[in-house]
Design a protein around this motif. Structure first.
Motif, PDB file in Angstrom:
ATOM      1  N   LEU A  37       0.813  -1.218   0.000  1.00 53.86           N
ATOM      2  CA  LEU A  37       0.000   0.000   0.000  1.00 53.86           C
ATOM      3  C   LEU A  37       0.847   1.269   0.000  1.00 53.86           C
ATOM      4  N   ALA A  38       2.162   1.118   0.116  1.00 50.10           N
ATOM      5  CA  ALA A  38       3.046   2.261  -0.132  1.00 50.10           C
ATOM      6  C   ALA A  38       2.851   2.793  -1.551  1.00 50.10           C
ATOM      7  N   ARG A  39       2.348   1.960  -2.443  1.00 49.02           N
ATOM      8  CA  ARG A  39       2.081   2.408  -3.822  1.00 49.02           C
ATOM      9  C   ARG A  39       1.020   3.506  -3.855  1.00 49.02           C
ATOM     10  N   GLN A  40       0.167   3.547  -2.848  1.00 47.42           N
ATOM     11  CA  GLN A  40      -0.837   4.604  -2.744  1.00 47.42           C
ATOM     12  C   GLN A  40      -0.355   5.758  -1.865  1.00 47.42           C
ATOM     13  N   LEU A  41       0.337   5.442  -0.769  1.00 46.46           N
ATOM     14  CA  LEU A  41       0.775   6.495   0.151  1.00 46.46           C
ATOM     15  C   LEU A  41       1.819   7.414  -0.469  1.00 46.46           C
ATOM     16  N   GLU A  42       2.769   6.854  -1.187  1.00 43.57           N
ATOM     17  CA  GLU A  42       3.858   7.670  -1.722  1.00 43.57           C
ATOM     18  C   GLU A  42       3.359   8.726  -2.714  1.00 43.57           C
ATOM     19  N   PRO A  43       2.603   8.369  -3.741  1.00 36.98           N
ATOM     20  CA  PRO A  43       2.144   9.407  -4.677  1.00 36.98           C
ATOM     21  C   PRO A  43       1.077  10.319  -4.105  1.00 36.98           C
ATOM     22  N   PHE A  44       0.422   9.919  -2.994  1.00 30.89           N
ATOM     23  CA  PHE A  44      -0.580  10.802  -2.404  1.00 30.89           C
ATOM     24  C   PHE A  44       0.039  12.118  -1.949  1.00 30.89           C
ATOM     25  N   THR A  45       1.328  12.111  -1.697  1.00 32.69           N
ATOM     26  CA  THR A  45       2.007  13.352  -1.345  1.00 32.69           C
ATOM     27  C   THR A  45       1.833  14.410  -2.431  1.00 32.69           C
ATOM     28  N   ALA A  46       1.725  13.983  -3.686  1.00 37.71           N
ATOM     29  CA  ALA A  46       1.491  14.942  -4.770  1.00 37.71           C
ATOM     30  C   ALA A  46       0.152  15.648  -4.605  1.00 37.71           C
ATOM     31  N   VAL A  47      -0.841  14.948  -4.077  1.00 35.08           N
ATOM     32  CA  VAL A  47      -2.144  15.570  -3.812  1.00 35.08           C
ATOM     33  C   VAL A  47      -1.991  16.664  -2.761  1.00 35.08           C
ATOM     34  N   LEU A  48      -1.241  16.368  -1.688  1.00 34.68           N
ATOM     35  CA  LEU A  48      -1.030  17.369  -0.642  1.00 34.68           C
ATOM     36  C   LEU A  48      -0.260  18.573  -1.171  1.00 34.68           C
ATOM     37  N   ILE A  49       0.705  18.336  -2.031  1.00 34.57           N
ATOM     38  CA  ILE A  49       1.439  19.460  -2.630  1.00 34.57           C
ATOM     39  C   ILE A  49       0.487  20.350  -3.415  1.00 34.57           C
ATOM     40  N   SER A  50      -0.435  19.745  -4.159  1.00 36.77           N
ATOM     41  CA  SER A  50      -1.425  20.514  -4.923  1.00 36.77           C
ATOM     42  C   SER A  50      -2.315  21.332  -3.987  1.00 36.77           C
ATOM     43  N   ILE A  51      -2.765  20.710  -2.891  1.00 37.29           N
ATOM     44  CA  ILE A  51      -3.588  21.419  -1.908  1.00 37.29           C
ATOM     45  C   ILE A  51      -2.799  22.572  -1.297  1.00 37.29           C
ATOM     46  N   ASN A  52      -1.550  22.315  -0.948  1.00 30.63           N
ATOM     47  CA  ASN A  52      -0.724  23.352  -0.334  1.00 30.63           C
ATOM     48  C   ASN A  52      -0.552  24.556  -1.247  1.00 30.63           C
ATOM     49  N   ARG A  53      -0.347  24.303  -2.523  1.00 36.72           N
ATOM     50  CA  ARG A  53      -0.173  25.415  -3.466  1.00 36.72           C
ATOM     51  C   ARG A  53      -1.467  26.191  -3.650  1.00 36.72           C
ATOM     52  N   ARG A  54      -2.587  25.483  -3.647  1.00 39.23           N
ATOM     53  CA  ARG A  54      -3.879  26.159  -3.851  1.00 39.23           C
ATOM     54  C   ARG A  54      -4.269  26.989  -2.647  1.00 39.23           C
ATOM     55  N   TYR A  55      -4.033  26.464  -1.446  1.00 41.65           N
ATOM     56  CA  TYR A  55      -4.525  27.122  -0.241  1.00 41.65           C
ATOM     57  C   TYR A  55      -3.415  27.776   0.595  1.00 41.65           C
ATOM     58  N   LYS A  56      -2.185  27.760   0.080  1.00 41.56           N
ATOM     59  CA  LYS A  56      -1.058  28.403   0.771  1.00 41.56           C
ATOM     60  C   LYS A  56      -0.942  27.894   2.214  1.00 41.56           C
ATOM     61  N   THR A  57      -0.860  26.569   2.376  1.00 43.20           N
ATOM     62  CA  THR A  57      -0.798  25.960   3.706  1.00 43.20           C
ATOM     63  C   THR A  57       0.184  24.798   3.685  1.00 43.20           C
ATOM     64  N   HIS A  58       0.200  23.998   4.749  1.00 45.47           N
ATOM     65  CA  HIS A  58       1.028  22.793   4.829  1.00 45.47           C
ATOM     66  C   HIS A  58       0.121  21.659   5.304  1.00 45.47           C
ATOM     67  N   ALA A  59      -0.656  21.135   4.390  1.00 43.22           N
ATOM     68  CA  ALA A  59      -1.702  20.165   4.712  1.00 43.22           C
ATOM     69  C   ALA A  59      -1.120  18.834   5.164  1.00 43.22           C
ATOM     70  N   GLY A  60      -1.864  18.166   6.036  1.00 44.86           N
ATOM     71  CA  GLY A  60      -1.514  16.825   6.468  1.00 44.86           C
ATOM     72  C   GLY A  60      -2.731  15.924   6.369  1.00 44.86           C
ATOM     73  N   VAL A  61      -2.604  14.703   6.882  1.00 43.69           N
ATOM     74  CA  VAL A  61      -3.651  13.703   6.819  1.00 43.69           C
ATOM     75  C   VAL A  61      -4.162  13.418   8.238  1.00 43.69           C
ATOM     76  N   ARG A  62      -5.473  13.438   8.419  1.00 43.68           N
ATOM     77  CA  ARG A  62      -6.093  13.017   9.688  1.00 43.68           C
ATOM     78  C   ARG A  62      -7.093  11.913   9.369  1.00 43.68           C
ATOM     79  N   ILE A  63      -7.094  10.881  10.200  1.00 40.75           N
ATOM     80  CA  ILE A  63      -7.996   9.754  10.044  1.00 40.75           C
ATOM     81  C   ILE A  63      -9.097   9.866  11.103  1.00 40.75           C
ATOM     82  N   SER A  64     -10.338   9.871  10.657  1.00 40.80           N
ATOM     83  CA  SER A  64     -11.472   9.977  11.588  1.00 40.80           C
ATOM     84  C   SER A  64     -12.037   8.584  11.871  1.00 40.80           C
ATOM     85  N   GLY A  65     -12.790   8.479  12.959  1.00 44.63           N
ATOM     86  CA  GLY A  65     -13.530   7.265  13.241  1.00 44.63           C
ATOM     87  C   GLY A  65     -12.803   6.221  14.061  1.00 44.63           C
ATOM     88  N   LEU A  66     -11.546   6.493  14.442  1.00 44.81           N
ATOM     89  CA  LEU A  66     -10.819   5.496  15.234  1.00 44.81           C
ATOM     90  C   LEU A  66     -11.022   5.769  16.711  1.00 44.81           C
TER      91      LEU A  66
END
Length: 225
Positions: free
Chosen positions: A196-225
């Motif tokens: 599943l590293a095949r999904q986690l590693e490229p997901f960083t590109a999504v966060l980079i896109s979010i960071n550029r759009r919203y001028k932030t340093h986005a991270g991942v939070r998991i709900s429901g645990l």
């Protein structure tokens, strides 16, 4: 309650922003850290910078600099925080047998449309899986892929996000989940098998896109645990 485990961690790529930031966080919470580089002369000043940043932090671990090979030899746990270009060649030279290896390497590329994940092994692989193939006598897990280097070097005691950990060996995942507490204040989350590293590693590109759009340093939070 038992005392938390203290690890001796080699950070390969320890002079880069991600490696330096993670090394700082680990040492801040009592772990010993050796920042690795191709030359000790490059690693030692960065280790001194991190040590200076830790001045006055009660219980902080020692931070030193060394060559990559010497850092690995001195450690129980090895963190790979290197660029993907040259990753395989470097990993193949490291004495990783018997070590728990944590990969936070993200195979990314950039073009006019922004960041995107690179295809590894025809879509059937990842940097973490490549490290495991190159070091079969080590135990590799993937973690810390999506944590901002800027925030790691920031002033906040803990980052408001979760660390997702993938791997095939429970005991090795437990080590990475323990170390996540030095970054977020809580244990990491077991996110499944190493593939599943095949999904986690490229997901960083999504966060980079979010960071550029919203001028932030986005991270991942998991709900429901």
């Amino acid at each position: 309650m038992s005392e938390p485990t203290s690890y001796r961690i080699a950070v390969i790529g320890g002079t880069g922003p991600q490696g330096k930031g993670l090394g700082y966080r680990f040492a801040r919470h009592g772990h010993g850290v050796v920042l690795g580089s191709r030359s000790a002369e490059k690693a030692e000043p960065v280790a001194a910078e991190v040590t200076e940043r830790l001045a006055g932090v009660e219980g902080a671990g020692e931070v030193t600099g060394a060559t990559n090979a010497d850092a690995v030899a001195a450690a129980d746990v090895v963190l790979l925080a290197v660029p993907y270009d040259g990753h395989d060649e470097l990993v193949a030279t490291l004495p990783l047998a018997g070590k728990t290896v944590i990969s936070c390497v993200n195979p990314l590329a950039f073009d006019k449309r922004g960041a995107h994940g690179r295809v590894v092994n025809g879509g059937e692989g990842s940097a973490a899986e490549s490290a495991q193939e190159l070091a079969p006598e080590a135990t590799v897990v993937g973690a810390f892929h999506n944590v901002s280097a800027v925030l790691l070097w920031g002033e906040e005691e803990f980052l408001d996000e979760d660390v997702l950990v993938v791997g095939d060996v429970v005991e090795a995942k437990e080590v990475a989940m323990d170390l996540a507490a030095a970054v977020t204040g809580r244990r990491g989350i077991d996110a499944g098998k190493l593939r599943l590293a095949r999904q986690l590693e490229p997901f960083t590109a999504v966060l980079i896109s979010i960071n550029r759009r919203y001028k932030t340093h986005a991270g991942v939070r998991i709900s429901g645990l």
